[in-house]
Scaffold this active site. Structure first.
Site, mmCIF file in Angstrom:
data_model
loop_
_atom_site.group_PDB
_atom_site.id
_atom_site.type_symbol
_atom_site.label_atom_id
_atom_site.label_comp_id
_atom_site.label_asym_id
_atom_site.label_seq_id
_atom_site.Cartn_x
_atom_site.Cartn_y
_atom_site.Cartn_z
ATOM 1 N N ASP A 1 -1.873 1.515 -10.936
ATOM 2 C CA ASP A 1 -2.122 1.105 -11.648
ATOM 3 C C ASP A 1 -2.456 1.475 -12.974
ATOM 4 O O ASP A 1 -3.865 0.808 -13.946
ATOM 5 C CB ASP A 1 -4.321 0.203 -10.811
ATOM 6 C CG ASP A 1 -4.102 0.439 -9.691
ATOM 7 O OD1 ASP A 1 -2.918 0.020 -8.822
ATOM 8 O OD2 ASP A 1 -5.163 1.642 -8.869
ATOM 9 N N MET B 1 0.640 -1.238 0.300
ATOM 10 C CA MET B 1 -0.366 -0.243 -0.341
ATOM 11 C C MET B 1 0.694 0.875 -0.196
ATOM 12 O O MET B 1 0.480 2.210 0.595
ATOM 13 C CB MET B 1 -0.863 -0.134 0.985
ATOM 14 C CG MET B 1 -1.831 -0.522 1.053
ATOM 15 S SD MET B 1 -2.675 -1.066 -0.610
ATOM 16 C CE MET B 1 -3.729 -0.256 -0.042
ATOM 17 N N ARG B 2 1.949 1.501 -1.431
ATOM 18 C CA ARG B 2 2.363 2.383 -0.930
ATOM 19 C C ARG B 2 2.916 2.962 -2.166
ATOM 20 O O ARG B 2 2.848 1.957 -3.482
ATOM 21 C CB ARG B 2 4.497 2.077 -0.267
ATOM 22 C CG ARG B 2 3.837 1.892 1.155
ATOM 23 C CD ARG B 2 4.149 3.237 1.618
ATOM 24 N NE ARG B 2 5.664 3.758 1.440
ATOM 25 C CZ ARG B 2 5.254 5.472 1.837
ATOM 26 N NH1 ARG B 2 4.016 5.374 2.305
ATOM 27 N NH2 ARG B 2 6.399 6.078 1.509
ATOM 28 N N LEU C 1 4.526 4.000 -5.136
ATOM 29 C CA LEU C 1 5.795 4.166 -5.346
ATOM 30 C C LEU C 1 6.332 5.347 -6.077
ATOM 31 O O LEU C 1 5.992 5.907 -6.997
ATOM 32 C CB LEU C 1 6.347 2.671 -5.899
ATOM 33 C CG LEU C 1 5.874 1.818 -5.865
ATOM 34 C CD1 LEU C 1 5.910 0.754 -6.673
ATOM 35 C CD2 LEU C 1 7.066 1.494 -4.258
ATOM 36 N N SER D 1 -6.632 -8.356 -11.865
ATOM 37 C CA SER D 1 -6.036 -7.719 -13.092
ATOM 38 C C SER D 1 -4.124 -7.947 -12.811
ATOM 39 O O SER D 1 -4.132 -6.520 -11.862
ATOM 40 C CB SER D 1 -5.845 -6.446 -13.648
ATOM 41 O OG SER D 1 -7.355 -6.298 -14.231
ATOM 42 N N HIS E 1 -4.518 -6.434 -9.187
ATOM 43 C CA HIS E 1 -5.363 -5.213 -8.680
ATOM 44 C C HIS E 1 -6.942 -5.852 -8.591
ATOM 45 O O HIS E 1 -6.987 -6.538 -10.023
ATOM 46 C CB HIS E 1 -5.057 -3.952 -9.831
ATOM 47 C CG HIS E 1 -6.322 -3.201 -9.560
ATOM 48 N ND1 HIS E 1 -6.113 -1.975 -8.160
ATOM 49 C CD2 HIS E 1 -6.972 -2.951 -10.042
ATOM 50 C CE1 HIS E 1 -7.304 -1.153 -8.018
ATOM 51 N NE2 HIS E 1 -7.847 -1.375 -8.964
ATOM 52 N N ASN F 1 2.574 -6.158 -10.526
ATOM 53 C CA ASN F 1 1.157 -5.693 -9.498
ATOM 54 C C ASN F 1 -0.240 -6.745 -9.948
ATOM 55 O O ASN F 1 -0.483 -6.514 -10.454
ATOM 56 C CB ASN F 1 0.525 -4.673 -9.634
ATOM 57 C CG ASN F 1 -0.300 -3.629 -8.415
ATOM 58 O OD1 ASN F 1 0.126 -4.424 -7.346
ATOM 59 N ND2 ASN F 1 -0.570 -2.734 -8.621
HETATM 60 C C1 GRF Z 1 -5.706 -7.791 -2.231
HETATM 61 O O1 GRF Z 1 -6.540 -7.947 -3.245
HETATM 62 C C2 GRF Z 1 -4.930 -7.359 -4.373
HETATM 63 O O2 GRF Z 1 -5.531 -6.591 -5.254
HETATM 64 C C3 GRF Z 1 -4.660 -5.431 -3.652
HETATM 65 O O3 GRF Z 1 -4.729 -5.306 -2.204
HETATM 66 C C4 GRF Z 1 -4.828 -7.285 -1.649
HETATM 67 C C5 GRF Z 1 -4.147 -7.476 -1.291
HETATM 68 O O4 GRF Z 1 -4.434 -8.534 -0.760
HETATM 69 N N1 GRF Z 1 -3.395 -5.326 -4.561
HETATM 70 P P1 GRF Z 1 -3.408 -9.878 0.000
HETATM 71 O O5 GRF Z 1 -2.274 -8.932 1.641
HETATM 72 O O6 GRF Z 1 -2.559 -10.976 -1.036
HETATM 73 O O7 GRF Z 1 -4.241 -10.942 1.051
#
Ligand code: GRF
Length: 320
Positions: free
Chosen positions: A147, A92-93, A95, A138, A111, A109
């Site tokens: 994204d 959750m950063r 970049l 995706s 998403h 990544n």
């Molecule tokens: C996932 O839903 C992914 O699509 C999003 O963040 C979530 C991560 O879940 N980018 P986890 O930490 O892999 O369980």
């Protein structure tokens, strides 16, 4: 067994995608291995999961740090682990663009939407609110815009009439775990596929002025000049002359430079059969982690050695 690509995974929380990638890597014949799990949150639950599987972990809180400064710390950890690829799994950063550039083409990544729909957060709620009947996930290459990079794979997941964001998220996550493994395996495998490597060299070679492709004694080659009288400046040797390598053959300034390169980096360079005598060098393409900027600069250099004088100014602006 063939070399396995070295993958680092960045997480911020639960890490269920990370776990899926980790368990998949236990399969004999999986083309990658996980060499590091890193987090910007020392309490991320996924870290303990990775540590229990004997995967090296690194964590450091980003709090109070400048974005570039923090990304540099992560980059150092990735280098230390000798990672070839970076996989973002719930990281959750945002970049810094400098960091993204360093891993261009090698950072993925996942998403939870069918991109380009619903970039950013709250994807499940937004899909339900819009009355969509399908959502999904995706996997994309990471570019500086959030994204937004090229999508490498998607899985559709049907939305049920009584779906809540939580219920939908749970099902999409099942799809994510399968998709991520498959896309990562495909991405790391293609760099070991001779046809893909030749295609990549072809693309870079044809970006140079007045070039065309031409086969020479069964090997793919590229020439500068006219179709009639052009001269070769590059070949790809695919297990040619009994060699076990797939390599780019380019011209150096002569046998001194050739010898110096081989001595300095014997894992990358070798003296090719036949062409070696006239100062050509082989640059290995089958390492699983080719630096394509480096290959592009070799192609430019070799082009310059071979191209007629009148064409030389055309590449000067391209630099080295
Ligand atoms: C996932 O839903 C992914 O699509 C999003 O963040 C979530 C991560 O879940 N980018 P986890 O930490 O892999 O369980």
């Amino acid at each position: 067994m063939a070399k396995r690509a070295r993958v680092a995974i960045l997480i911020s929380g639960r890490g269920s995608n990370m776990a899926a990638l980790l368990y998949a890597a236990k399969r004999q014949g999986c083309p990658y291995k996980v060499v590091l799990v890193a987090s910007n949150d020392p309490d991320a639950r996924g870290l303990a999961v990775a540590a229990a599987e004997n995967i090296p972990t690194f964590s450091h809180s980003h709090k109070g740090m400048e974005r570039e400064e923090f990304d540099a710390l992560i980059h150092d950890a990735l280098r230390e682990a000798d990672a070839d690829y970076v996989v973002l799994a719930g990281y959750m950063r945002i970049l810094s663009s400098g960091f993204v550039e360093k891993w261009e083409g090698r950072m993925l990544n996942i998403h939870p939407s069918l991109l380009p729909k619903y970039k950013g957060l709250d994807t499940y709620q937004r899909a339900i609110d819009a009355g969509d009947t399908v959502s999904g996930c995706s996997v994309h290459l990471v570019t500086p815009t959030l994204d937004d990079g090229p999508v490498l794979g998607q899985t559709e997941v049907a939305i049920l009439a009584d779906d809540t964001p939580e219920k939908l998220a749970t099902r999409i996550r099942i799809a994510e775990h399968q998709l991520y493994v498959r896309v990562l395996e495909d991405l790391v495998s293609r760099e070991l596929d001779p046809d893909w490597l030749v295609g990549k060299v072809n693309q870079l070679a044809l970006e140079l002025p007045q070039t065309h492709a031409k086969t020479s004694h069964g090997s793919p080659g590229w020439r500068v000049g006219t179709e009639k009288s052009g001269k070769f400046f590059a070949y790809v040797s695919v297990h040619h002359h009994g060699e076990d390598a797939v390599a780019l053959l380019v011209k150096t300034s002569g046998t001194d430079e050739q010898a110096a390169l081989i001595e300095a980096e014997p894992d990358i360079y070798y003296r090719p059969a036949y062409y070696g005598a006239s100062g050509w060098i082989a640059v290995r393409l089958d390492t699983g982690a080719v630096d394509w900027d480096h290959i592009a600069s070799w192609l430019r250099k070799s082009w310059s050695f071979v191209a007629p004088k009148k064409l030389q100014p055309l590449v000067e602006f391209l630099g080295d």
